[in-house]
Scaffold this motif. Structure first.
Motif, mmCIF file in Angstrom:
data_model
loop_
_atom_site.group_PDB
_atom_site.id
_atom_site.type_symbol
_atom_site.label_atom_id
_atom_site.label_comp_id
_atom_site.label_asym_id
_atom_site.label_seq_id
_atom_site.Cartn_x
_atom_site.Cartn_y
_atom_site.Cartn_z
ATOM 1 N N GLY A 172 32.840 38.420 38.887
ATOM 2 C CA GLY A 172 33.282 40.104 38.637
ATOM 3 C C GLY A 172 31.921 41.588 39.372
ATOM 4 O O GLY A 172 32.271 42.308 39.558
ATOM 5 N N GLY A 173 31.101 41.159 38.992
ATOM 6 C CA GLY A 173 29.716 41.718 39.783
ATOM 7 C C GLY A 173 29.993 42.871 38.233
ATOM 8 O O GLY A 173 29.849 42.451 37.645
ATOM 9 N N ASN A 174 29.479 44.147 38.691
ATOM 10 C CA ASN A 174 29.425 45.407 37.905
ATOM 11 C C ASN A 174 30.320 45.362 37.622
ATOM 12 O O ASN A 174 31.019 46.114 36.067
ATOM 13 N N ARG A 175 31.345 45.415 37.735
ATOM 14 C CA ARG A 175 33.110 45.768 37.620
ATOM 15 C C ARG A 175 34.546 44.785 37.521
ATOM 16 O O ARG A 175 34.420 44.944 39.310
ATOM 17 N N SER A 176 34.386 44.478 37.184
ATOM 18 C CA SER A 176 35.861 42.747 37.576
ATOM 19 C C SER A 176 36.602 43.453 38.907
ATOM 20 O O SER A 176 37.062 44.812 38.091
ATOM 21 N N ASN A 177 37.433 42.790 38.864
ATOM 22 C CA ASN A 177 38.481 43.027 40.198
ATOM 23 C C ASN A 177 39.740 43.192 39.258
ATOM 24 O O ASN A 177 40.367 44.465 39.030
ATOM 25 N N LEU A 178 39.623 42.180 38.163
ATOM 26 C CA LEU A 178 40.875 42.535 37.156
ATOM 27 C C LEU A 178 40.868 43.780 36.040
ATOM 28 O O LEU A 178 41.362 44.420 36.026
ATOM 29 N N ALA A 179 39.459 44.211 35.638
ATOM 30 C CA ALA A 179 39.221 45.808 35.014
ATOM 31 C C ALA A 179 39.171 46.612 35.889
ATOM 32 O O ALA A 179 40.100 47.743 35.991
ATOM 33 N N ALA A 180 38.984 46.772 37.126
ATOM 34 C CA ALA A 180 39.503 47.794 38.069
ATOM 35 C C ALA A 180 40.836 48.606 38.337
ATOM 36 O O ALA A 180 41.562 48.873 38.558
ATOM 37 N N TRP A 181 41.536 46.778 37.895
ATOM 38 C CA TRP A 181 42.831 46.912 38.185
ATOM 39 C C TRP A 181 43.634 47.449 37.337
ATOM 40 O O TRP A 181 44.454 48.081 36.863
ATOM 41 N N VAL A 182 43.330 47.755 36.518
ATOM 42 C CA VAL A 182 43.444 47.748 34.878
ATOM 43 C C VAL A 182 43.206 49.245 35.321
ATOM 44 O O VAL A 182 44.101 50.336 35.043
#
Length: 222
Positions: A55-65
């Motif tokens: 995820g790093g600082n912000r996961s791609n999953l959260a970024a998608w939402v």
């Protein structure tokens, strides 16, 4: 929650819990925001590529939402809150809300340390008491996803001390959200897919809201 509140797809692929009639409030008082949440849940898929890269600082999953709801007017929001005692006013900052629109606050907790749940619930409680949030929503993962992480060799990155339903429910049932109506949504392993993950834009900067009325303003005794 009634069976008719959610589609067959959502009920089959998510673990769902509510407190203080959150779904009824969303349906009756915030139909547009409710439609946004349902559409997001219908469109969401758990891409293996998101799990493999971390995820790093912000996961791609959260970024998608963030992006999906952002296209419908939801924004990351930080409220400037204060507490006033007699003539002394002190700042009482709340944490920013991942996705906010029209008194509905949604937080994404995919793979943080589980004390982040305490932060989210306390934030919902305070903002509800201040009259700026009517319903809090937490989008997280069902416990059964640990089987997927272990099978992919990522189990150590998604351990027991991270955010999953088994860590959240005792906190909510213990009253950590105060009086705020809550809807909790857990991603199940049936949403896992080998498909290529979509490109996800970076998150926009948090929008600041003006301070609501002070939370505490005791009157001086005569």
């Amino acid at each position: 929650m009634a069976e008719t509140d959610f589609s067959d797809f959502i009920r089959a692929n998510y673990e769902l819990h509510e407190w203080r009639h959150a779904v009824a409030i969303l349906k009756s008082d915030f139909p547009d925001e409710w439609a946004d949440i349902l559409r997001m849940l219908e469109d969401f898929r758990l891409y293996k590529g998101w799990i493999e890269v971390g995820g790093g600082n912000r996961s791609n999953l959260a970024a998608w939402v963030d992006h999906t709801l952002g296209e419908r007017g939801w924004v990351e929001t930080k409220f400037n809150t204060q507490i006033k005692v007699d003539e002394i006013t002190r700042d009482s900052p709340t944490h920013k809300v991942d996705c906010f629109r029209n008194r509905v606050a949604l937080e994404v907790e995919w793979n943080n340390k589980d004390p982040f749940y305490d932060r989210d619930l306390n934030n919902f409680r305070l903002l509800f008491d201040l009259g700026v949030v009517s319903v809090g929503v937490i989008f997280t993962r069902a416990d059964e996803l640990q089987e997927v992480f272990d099978a992919m060799g990522r189990g150590s990155s998604y351990g027991n001390s991270t955010t999953h339903m088994g860590k959240l429910l005792p906190r909510v049932e213990g009253g950590s959200g105060g009086g705020c109506p809550l809807l909790v949504i857990g991603i199940k392993k049936s949403l896992l897919t080998d498909a290529e993950p979509p490109a996800v834009p970076k998150k926009a900067k948090a929008k600041k809201k003006p301070a609501p009325a002070p939370l505490l303003e005791p009157q001086r005794a005569d």
